[in-house]
Scaffold this motif. Structure first.
Motif, mmCIF file in Angstrom:
data_model
loop_
_atom_site.group_PDB
_atom_site.id
_atom_site.type_symbol
_atom_site.label_atom_id
_atom_site.label_comp_id
_atom_site.label_asym_id
_atom_site.label_seq_id
_atom_site.Cartn_x
_atom_site.Cartn_y
_atom_site.Cartn_z
ATOM 1 N N SER A 187 0.819 -1.219 0.000
ATOM 2 C CA SER A 187 0.000 0.000 0.000
ATOM 3 C C SER A 187 0.851 1.266 0.000
ATOM 4 O O SER A 187 0.676 2.133 -0.866
ATOM 5 C CB SER A 187 -0.965 -0.008 1.187
ATOM 6 N N PRO A 188 1.796 1.435 0.939
ATOM 7 C CA PRO A 188 2.626 2.648 0.880
ATOM 8 C C PRO A 188 3.852 2.508 -0.020
ATOM 9 O O PRO A 188 4.421 3.521 -0.446
ATOM 10 C CB PRO A 188 3.064 2.827 2.343
ATOM 11 N N SER A 193 4.388 5.531 4.836
ATOM 12 C CA SER A 193 3.954 6.804 4.244
ATOM 13 C C SER A 193 4.953 7.927 4.467
ATOM 14 O O SER A 193 4.918 8.942 3.770
ATOM 15 C CB SER A 193 2.593 7.211 4.820
ATOM 16 N N TYR A 194 5.848 7.754 5.435
ATOM 17 C CA TYR A 194 6.751 8.847 5.786
ATOM 18 C C TYR A 194 8.227 8.466 5.683
ATOM 19 O O TYR A 194 9.096 9.316 5.927
ATOM 20 C CB TYR A 194 6.453 9.334 7.213
ATOM 21 N N MET A 195 8.516 7.219 5.323
ATOM 22 C CA MET A 195 9.912 6.793 5.253
ATOM 23 C C MET A 195 10.192 6.069 3.942
ATOM 24 O O MET A 195 9.271 5.639 3.243
ATOM 25 C CB MET A 195 10.254 5.881 6.438
ATOM 26 N N THR A 232 -11.693 -2.042 0.751
ATOM 27 C CA THR A 232 -10.354 -1.613 1.140
ATOM 28 C C THR A 232 -9.598 -1.045 -0.060
ATOM 29 O O THR A 232 -8.955 0.002 0.027
ATOM 30 C CB THR A 232 -9.574 -2.790 1.743
ATOM 31 N N PHE A 233 -9.686 -1.752 -1.215
ATOM 32 C CA PHE A 233 -8.991 -1.294 -2.417
ATOM 33 C C PHE A 233 -9.467 0.084 -2.857
ATOM 34 O O PHE A 233 -8.675 0.907 -3.323
ATOM 35 C CB PHE A 233 -9.228 -2.283 -3.566
ATOM 36 N N TYR A 234 -10.788 0.354 -2.724
ATOM 37 C CA TYR A 234 -11.362 1.586 -3.265
ATOM 38 C C TYR A 234 -11.638 2.643 -2.197
ATOM 39 O O TYR A 234 -12.276 3.647 -2.475
ATOM 40 C CB TYR A 234 -12.644 1.264 -4.039
ATOM 41 N N ALA A 235 -11.134 2.423 -0.985
ATOM 42 C CA ALA A 235 -11.372 3.392 0.084
ATOM 43 C C ALA A 235 -10.841 4.773 -0.271
ATOM 44 O O ALA A 235 -11.507 5.791 -0.057
ATOM 45 C CB ALA A 235 -10.728 2.893 1.384
ATOM 46 N N GLN A 236 -9.623 4.818 -0.832
ATOM 47 C CA GLN A 236 -9.016 6.114 -1.137
ATOM 48 C C GLN A 236 -9.832 6.886 -2.168
ATOM 49 O O GLN A 236 -10.061 8.091 -2.011
ATOM 50 C CB GLN A 236 -7.590 5.909 -1.629
ATOM 51 N N THR A 245 -3.929 10.261 4.286
ATOM 52 C CA THR A 245 -4.893 10.554 5.346
ATOM 53 C C THR A 245 -6.103 9.634 5.264
ATOM 54 O O THR A 245 -6.584 9.120 6.281
ATOM 55 C CB THR A 245 -5.359 12.021 5.256
ATOM 56 N N ALA A 246 -6.593 9.412 4.039
ATOM 57 C CA ALA A 246 -7.751 8.531 3.854
ATOM 58 C C ALA A 246 -7.452 7.123 4.345
ATOM 59 O O ALA A 246 -8.272 6.493 5.025
ATOM 60 C CB ALA A 246 -8.144 8.503 2.374
#
Length: 473
Positions: free
Chosen positions: A41-42, A169-171, A276-280, A294-295
């Motif tokens: 995901s990230p 997401s941050y590294m 889950t796949f389409y949440a964003q 964030t989403a």
């Protein structure tokens, strides 16, 4: 007896404290697996970017995402034959080196093939975890908290995916992998001190160790009644052949197989993976200024809170009521989602004033689904099968889960491409209706029942309710 030094900790007589500790330390292994599972995901966006040092195509990305499912099949098959030979605990401990190796391979990978190998290894370890740990929890837990402990598996899965999304997401990919690599050794070092299942110890003729295990887990010296029930259960199951075919040829096992496999299929055909796949994208449509990161964090945090609530409710409200409420609510939310997309994409109606609907439906779905359908089908894995065939059952259940997820994903893709996104949502809502009939007609209530009571009920043997108030593994 590796857990002997814990005896210096004074806890009240009859306390379940060490059952919680055994569950918590074991869940670190599940969290490790979930972090591997959620890693794409990230990380995939970074691998697909122009700045990536590894050449990765979108097709490579899909293989990276699915590779753990392929590895899990081999791990499940191995565990099915090893879990009764070396023990549930040892099978769990074997996953720590595998997860650690996989993270190190991800951190220092120079080619796509090294990433494939790392993902396969992590999937292999998943096969061990999701076959051995549900057995372990079902066999160490007292009847009155077995639902809470069993539901910790799904809770740990959500926790792991939330953690990897936060870190990733941050590294960078390397830093994310190296930080994540710290968890498997912690899991190994803590779970090492936990006792093995009393059922397994009795199966191996280690009666003294089984007695000490029960005394430690129950924090009481007199465990003769429970030990006797465990001994009788193992003796009865030894008289059966203990083959994989017993899942289908013995009536009680066949009922359990239909219930567990049916619930897992309903769980996935209720749309959870696709949501889950389409949440964003759904979050983005409802609120265009919300970042994908964030989403995702909102989505998994909400899942975690609801799964936690379910873990406390399951032993109070019961499994079946939560399943019924959950499947009805999920059907309603999916219908709203489908209706919005149908009006938006297939009609000339102005739905700009209704753009909050997909967000409300999504949040409603996450809440209601994870109160029942998200947690309880996994809990049933450790409750419904006798010891003699439990390893085979959980192995097949893990493989079945991978097949169902693949089928649902393919179904969604075909329906969306050929008929529009609203059609699969309506189809999932229809599956919720079929799932409701299945639950009402076939799923038993296991709240407050010992593992032996559940087997008697599956065999059609009536038992006094008063006898359900005894302690069981």
């Amino acid at each position: 007896m590796t857990y002997g030094f814990f005896q210096k900790f004074k806890v009240p007589e009859g306390s379940a404290f060490f059952q919680y500790i055994a569950t918590l330390t074991g869940c670190l292994g599940v969290i490790s697996g979930a972090m591997h599972f959620g890693w794409p995901s990230p990380s995939l966006p970074l691998l697909l970017s122009k700045n990536s040092t590894i050449s990765v195509t979108t097709q490579d990305g899909s293989w990276l995402a699915s590779m753990p499912c392929i590895g899990a099949a081999s791990g499940s098959l191995l565990t099915a034959y090893m879990v009764d030979k070396i023990g549930r605990k040892t099978c769990m401990l074997m996953t720590a080196p595998a997860y650690l190796l996989a993270w190190l391979m991800v951190a220092f990978a120079g080619t796509i093939w090294e990433l494939y190998a790392a993902r396969f290894i992590s999937g292999w370890a998943d096969g061990l975890v999701f076959t051995a740990f549900p057995m372990y929890l079902g066999e160490i837990a007292s009847y009155d908290i077995r639902g809470l402990l069993g539901s910790s598996i799904q809770l740990s899965m959500i926790t792991g995916m939330l953690i990897i999304n936060i870190i990733g997401s941050y590294m960078s990919i390397m830093d994310t992998a190296l930080i994540s690599a710290a968890l498997p050794p912690i899991f190994f070092a803590t779970f090492w001190f936990m006792p093995d299942s009393p059922y397994y110890l009795v199966m191996k003729g280690k009666i003294d160790e089984a007695t000490k295990s029960l005394q430690f887990l129950r924090q009481t010296k007199d465990v003769s009644n429970e030990l006797g029930r465990v001994f009788d259960a193992v003796k009865d199951e030894r008289e059966q052949t203990g083959k994989i075919s017993d899942l289908f040829t013995i009536s009680s096992n066949r009922k359990a197989t239909i219930i567990v496999f049916g619930l897992r299929a309903i769980q996935q055909f209720s749309g959870t993976t696709i949501i889950t796949f389409y949440a964003q994208s759904i979050f983005h449509e409802a609120s265009g200024d919300m970042s994908p990161t964030t989403a995702t964090l909102i989505y998994f945090t909400l899942q975690l809170v609801c799964a936690l609530a379910s873990s406390f409710l399951v032993d109070k409200v019961g499994r079946k009521p939560l399943l019924i409420i959950s499947i009805i609510g999920s059907g309603v939310a999916l219908s709203l989602e489908g209706t919005y997309f149908f009006l938006s994409n297939n009609t000339t109606l102005d739905v700009s004033s209704l753009k909050v609907v997909p967000l409300v439906a999504l949040l409603g779905y996450v809440v209601i689904f994870n109160l029942g359908m998200g947690v309880i089908p996994v809990l049933f894995l450790g409750e419904m099968f006798p010891t003699g065939v439990k390893a085979f059952a959980l192995c097949l259940a893990d493989i079945w889960f991978g097949i169902i997820v693949t089928l649902v994903s393919k179904f969604f893709q075909i329906m969306q491409d050929d008929f529009g996104i609203s059609v699969p949502f309506f189809a999932f809502a229809g599956c919720c209706g079929l799932g409701l009939i299945f639950i009402v007609a076939l799923v038993p209530e296991t709240k407050g029942k010992t593992l032996e009571d559940i087997q008697m009920e599956l065999k059609g043997v009536k038992k006094d309710n008063a006898e359900n108030n005894t302690t069981a593994a």
